[in-house]
Motif scaffolding. Structure first.
Motif, PDB file in Angstrom:
ATOM      1  N   UNK A  35     -91.858  15.151   6.553  1.00 11.30           N
ATOM      2  CA  UNK A  35     -93.086  14.854   6.273  1.00 11.30           C
ATOM      3  C   UNK A  35     -93.019  13.225   6.401  1.00 11.30           C
ATOM      4  N   UNK A  43     -98.376  13.650   1.169  1.00 13.25           N
ATOM      5  CA  UNK A  43     -97.277  14.081   1.957  1.00 13.25           C
ATOM      6  C   UNK A  43     -98.017  14.950   3.246  1.00 13.25           C
ATOM      7  N   UNK A  90     -89.853  11.517   5.004  1.00 14.38           N
ATOM      8  CA  UNK A  90     -89.061  12.590   4.090  1.00 14.38           C
ATOM      9  C   UNK A  90     -88.622  13.509   5.058  1.00 14.38           C
ATOM     10  N   UNK A 101     -91.758  34.582  -0.197  1.00 18.29           N
ATOM     11  CA  UNK A 101     -92.468  33.663   0.731  1.00 18.29           C
ATOM     12  C   UNK A 101     -92.270  32.311   0.115  1.00 18.29           C
ATOM     13  N   UNK A 102     -92.369  32.128  -1.033  1.00 18.98           N
ATOM     14  CA  UNK A 102     -92.467  30.889  -1.752  1.00 18.98           C
ATOM     15  C   UNK A 102     -91.101  29.918  -1.313  1.00 18.98           C
ATOM     16  N   UNK A 105     -91.178  27.308   1.262  1.00 19.18           N
ATOM     17  CA  UNK A 105     -91.746  25.894   0.903  1.00 19.18           C
ATOM     18  C   UNK A 105     -90.424  24.931   0.495  1.00 19.18           C
ATOM     19  N   UNK A 106     -90.813  23.810   1.007  1.00 23.87           N
ATOM     20  CA  UNK A 106     -89.731  22.873   0.790  1.00 23.87           C
ATOM     21  C   UNK A 106     -89.177  22.740  -0.696  1.00 23.87           C
ATOM     22  N   UNK A 107     -87.879  22.780  -0.628  1.00 18.20           N
ATOM     23  CA  UNK A 107     -87.110  23.023  -2.000  1.00 18.20           C
ATOM     24  C   UNK A 107     -86.293  21.672  -2.297  1.00 18.20           C
ATOM     25  N   UNK A 109     -85.623  17.499  -1.299  1.00 23.63           N
ATOM     26  CA  UNK A 109     -86.015  16.407  -0.170  1.00 23.63           C
ATOM     27  C   UNK A 109     -84.900  15.470  -0.155  1.00 23.63           C
ATOM     28  N   UNK A 110     -84.885  14.652   0.819  1.00 25.84           N
ATOM     29  CA  UNK A 110     -84.050  13.642   1.035  1.00 25.84           C
ATOM     30  C   UNK A 110     -84.819  12.190   0.355  1.00 25.84           C
ATOM     31  N   UNK A 111     -84.143  11.323   0.155  1.00 26.83           N
ATOM     32  CA  UNK A 111     -84.781  10.029  -0.512  1.00 26.83           C
ATOM     33  C   UNK A 111     -85.618   9.142   0.523  1.00 26.83           C
TER      34      UNK A 111
END
Lengths: 118, 108
Positions: A35, A43, A90, A101-102, A105-107, A109-111
């Motif tokens: 992202x 985002x 990111x 399905x959920x 979705x992104x769970x 993240x990096x910093x």
């Protein structure tokens, strides 16, 4: 317990230069995402991967390329950097369970990588 | 074009007060997620809501998914300075999109 690690954390490039951002995850996740986050834009998804060896375009893919040669790594490349690509990038991952399905979705993240193009 | 509208954009309140922030869309979502992002860090997933009318609690945070699965709210009871951050919602019928966020500042 690293989770999602992005390198580098900061980078300044000149217009026309190329570079690769590296994302590594140690959770054995199937799905990975790149992202960009810009003020007032939220985002936005650049590219994503649903498994090793696969990639797909997101919302704003132009000017970027990606590769997922190994399950744990997702690389984002800028072939010829432009000032419009100045942003915070990111990487994220998710386990992508087939029946939930959920979980696609992104769970995690990096910093982020803060990239400036002059 | 599918959009996720978050309101308010900014909110500044005193510690100990209650607050609610909202996430609205014209589309029906199969699921919706809430994240909190602190300066210099990536978003952290707080909760996923899937069923219309669903309510989930995370300590002082209460998340609700609208009956029609087009909207969601986040209610914080007795806000603390540690709640300061950017709250993002994300979801979609198919492709996942993010709202622009609510920037919350809790004053000591």
């Amino acid at each position: 317990n690293a989770g999602v690690t992005q390198t580098p954390k900061f980078r300044v490039l000149k217009t026309g230069q190329s570079m690769t951002l590296l994302c590594a995850q140690d959770m054995n996740h199937e799905y990975m995402y790149w992202y960009r986050q810009d003020p007032g834009m939220g985002l936005r998804l650049i590219h994503y991967s649903v498994g090793e060896g696969t990639t797909a375009k997101g919302e704003v893919p132009d000017g970027y390329n990606v590769s997922r040669l190994k399950k744990q790594n997702f690389l984002l490349g800028l072939e010829s950097a432009a000032p419009s690509q100045t942003s915070v990038y990111f990487c994220a991952s998710s386990n992508g369970h087939r029946t939930l399905s959920y979980s696609n979705q992104p769970q995690h993240f990096g910093d982020g990588t803060r990239l400036s193009i002059l | 074009t599918q959009l996720l509208e978050q309101s308010p954009q900014f909110l500044s309140i005193q510690e100990g007060e209650n607050l609610t922030v909202y996430c609205n869309s014209s589309s029906v979502f199969s699921s919706l997620q809430w994240y909190r992002q602190e300066p210099g860090e990536g978003p952290v997933l707080l909760v996923t809501v899937v069923t219309g009318g669903e309510v989930k609690k995370l300590k002082r945070l209460t998340f609700q998914f609208g009956d029609a699965r087009k909207d969601s709210s986040l209610h914080i009871t007795a806000a603390q300075t540690g709640d300061t951050g950017l709250y993002l919602c994300a979801g979609g019928p198919t492709k996942i999109i993010f709202g622009k966020g609510t920037r919350l500042h809790i004053l000591p």
